[in-house]
Design a protein around this motif. Structure first.
Motif, PDB file in Angstrom:
ATOM      1  N   PRO A 183     -14.841 -70.400  29.845  1.00  0.00           N
ATOM      2  CA  PRO A 183     -13.384 -70.241  29.636  1.00  0.00           C
ATOM      3  C   PRO A 183     -12.758 -71.383  28.831  1.00  0.00           C
ATOM      4  O   PRO A 183     -11.860 -71.141  28.015  1.00  0.00           O
ATOM      5  CB  PRO A 183     -12.812 -70.208  31.058  1.00  0.00           C
ATOM      6  N   PHE A 212      -2.558 -69.123  29.558  1.00  0.00           N
ATOM      7  CA  PHE A 212      -3.889 -68.833  29.047  1.00  0.00           C
ATOM      8  C   PHE A 212      -4.528 -70.073  28.425  1.00  0.00           C
ATOM      9  O   PHE A 212      -5.720 -70.336  28.602  1.00  0.00           O
ATOM     10  CB  PHE A 212      -3.762 -67.723  28.008  1.00  0.00           C
ATOM     11  N   ARG A 271      -9.468 -59.204  38.079  1.00  0.00           N
ATOM     12  CA  ARG A 271      -8.576 -60.366  38.079  1.00  0.00           C
ATOM     13  C   ARG A 271      -7.663 -60.364  39.297  1.00  0.00           C
ATOM     14  O   ARG A 271      -7.400 -61.412  39.875  1.00  0.00           O
ATOM     15  CB  ARG A 271      -7.752 -60.402  36.788  1.00  0.00           C
TER      16      ARG A 271
ATOM     17  N   HIS B 184      -4.901 -61.558  24.956  1.00  0.00           N
ATOM     18  CA  HIS B 184      -5.178 -60.573  26.002  1.00  0.00           C
ATOM     19  C   HIS B 184      -6.622 -60.066  25.890  1.00  0.00           C
ATOM     20  O   HIS B 184      -7.332 -59.995  26.894  1.00  0.00           O
ATOM     21  CB  HIS B 184      -4.193 -59.391  25.916  1.00  0.00           C
ATOM     22  N   ALA B 187      -9.046 -62.622  27.132  1.00  0.00           N
ATOM     23  CA  ALA B 187      -9.029 -62.736  28.601  1.00  0.00           C
ATOM     24  C   ALA B 187      -9.741 -61.543  29.248  1.00  0.00           C
ATOM     25  O   ALA B 187     -10.515 -61.715  30.198  1.00  0.00           O
ATOM     26  CB  ALA B 187      -7.597 -62.845  29.109  1.00  0.00           C
ATOM     27  N   PHE B 212      -5.913 -69.057  33.224  1.00  0.00           N
ATOM     28  CA  PHE B 212      -6.492 -68.549  31.983  1.00  0.00           C
ATOM     29  C   PHE B 212      -6.541 -67.031  31.986  1.00  0.00           C
ATOM     30  O   PHE B 212      -6.276 -66.382  30.979  1.00  0.00           O
ATOM     31  CB  PHE B 212      -7.903 -69.131  31.847  1.00  0.00           C
ATOM     32  N   SER B 213      -6.903 -66.447  33.124  1.00  0.00           N
ATOM     33  CA  SER B 213      -7.176 -65.013  33.156  1.00  0.00           C
ATOM     34  C   SER B 213      -6.010 -64.204  33.716  1.00  0.00           C
ATOM     35  O   SER B 213      -6.120 -63.000  33.860  1.00  0.00           O
ATOM     36  CB  SER B 213      -8.429 -64.746  33.997  1.00  0.00           C
ATOM     37  N   ALA B 216      -5.198 -61.080  32.101  1.00  0.00           N
ATOM     38  CA  ALA B 216      -6.167 -59.977  32.168  1.00  0.00           C
ATOM     39  C   ALA B 216      -5.717 -58.912  33.162  1.00  0.00           C
ATOM     40  O   ALA B 216      -6.195 -57.782  33.133  1.00  0.00           O
ATOM     41  CB  ALA B 216      -7.550 -60.491  32.546  1.00  0.00           C
TER      42      ALA B 216
END
Lengths: 275, 275
Positions: A183, A212, A271, B184, B187, B212-213, B216
């Motif tokens: 990541p 993000f 997620r 997007h 992710a 970060f995700s 998603a």
């Protein structure tokens, strides 16, 4: 046996936060760091018995655990130096990769159990250290020497509010290569893509982009070391990730609505399990 | 001229949040939605003059702006239907891509100015709507018909606390393809990679992975439409992004410490500008 006096080699964000947290539980502290500014700040807290930039002085102290909190390649060099000095007390570390540290410790013949506290911030240094940084976080132990009292190390971190788990060093590096190191690379690459394609577009980033890309604001020394040490896993993982991006490209090229819908639905479902 | 009565076609998270925000400024509201549950919830707020699932009834109302807040492909179909009915009142929309909507509006011959409020959440539906969602956010206007009073649309959104900017539809789609649609996809692909390589590793995700995700966990209908409409830009952008990932792979394969350090330093510097 509970550790009563812990010496930290490296007093940045991670070492500093661990030290502050152990101090709250009555553990005696000493610190070694090459940055005399950092040492001065540590002394000012009143929590450290000794603070030194001299390795000889450090190793002569009467601590019962040496906790290495250096960037991973410096940690390996420090371990090699301990081997050269035939150091015998228990040693642990907080590096983000574990296989190479374990290799260095084995080679050095020291009494070692690796460790990795799973938390961090996008700022570094002792100034940003906080006792609560690791509360509720995982601490992964990768035991090496049978003579190391792993149970004492577990209790030390559990007392600091951490969830302790045992792993093989190689398993650790694959797992965190996947959920942490990869990541970071994808976030670095995303920011670089914006920079390469149209840097003015950064003016229009919303909350989503900011969340993000938060991990893209990370320390270059620490992360360069991680990628150098975990290189084989990272190459495989980047390949797996590019394959997923190619699946996306194909779905868009073919206007494959069903494939896109399912990929998003699947990712969103996974997620949502995390929060 | 300020708009006094706005009719919303589509009352999900975006339409609902805009409606609630305009209501606070004394604007009269009506709503059209195919989901009668949503309409019932809207009526319950006491803020809507009319709420209907019948397009004929909607278009017979005495509003002075029609605000389309549907997923982008449904928005295009709705615009085509307005053209068929030779609808003449001003129409705007809130879709995430602007070129295809502009094309549909031109073809339909309606009085149109496109719009895109740059905010959102990873939950959808009127239930999650909030008046403050767009406060401080950008609102991008992509004017089309010279007879549309763009200034009135600007003032409406500025009164709701938004920063209004004018763009060409094509420029909008390139810019947001880069800073919103591409992140997007990266992710989604990241979460899919974890799922494909070792799904149990999700147990060890830290705060970084969660931030970060977060994007998603987005709505599959909305995002499938976006990728279908912005397909040409997305294919180019995925190629640029894969090229950056390949640069990373090469740097790691060659143990190119200097390249890695510089790439992280550059990305971190750019990211820090945003916060």
């Amino acid at each position: 046996m509970m550790f009563k006096h812990i010496a930290f080699a490296g007093l940045g964000l991670i070492g500093g936060s661990l030290a502050l947290s152990f101090a709250e539980r009555g553990v005696k502290l000493s610190a070694y760091d090459l940055n005399t500014d950092t040492l001065a700040k540590a002394v000012k807290t009143g929590l450290f018995e000794y603070a030194t930039d001299d390795i000889d002085e450090l190793l002569s102290l009467d601590f019962d655990l040496l906790y290495i909190c250096l960037p991973v390649r410096s940690a390996c060099e420090f371990i090699t130096e301990l081997g050269r000095r035939k150091f015998t007390k228990p040693v642990t570390d907080a590096s983000s990769t574990k296989a190479d540290v374990a290799g260095a410790a084995k080679q050095a013949g020291i009494t070692f159990c690796g460790g990795h506290p799973i938390a961090g911030k996008e700022v570094s240094g002792f100034t940003n250290a906080e006792a609560g940084l690791f509360k509720g976080a995982y601490h992964i132990l990768t035991p090496l020497s049978p003579e190391f009292d792993t149970q004492a190390l577990r209790e030390l971190h559990e007392a600091a509010g951490m969830k302790v788990t045992i792993m093989e060093p190689e398993q650790h590096d694959r797992t965190f290569g996947l959920v942490s190191h990869l990541p970071h690379i994808t976030a670095f690459a995303m920011v670089q893509t914006v920079s390469a394609v149209d840097i003015d577009a950064l003016n229009y980033t919303g909350a989503g982009f900011k969340d993000f890309s938060r991990i893209a604001a990370s320390d270059p020394r620490m992360w360069t070391d991680i990628f150098l040490e975990n290189d084989k896993n990272m190459i495989d993982l980047i390949d797996s990730y590019i394959a997923e991006m190619e699946r996306w490209k194909n779905a868009i090229q073919n206007s494959d609505e069903k494939a896109m819908y399912q990929m998003i639905e699947h990712a969103a479902e996974l997620r949502r399990r995390l929060s």
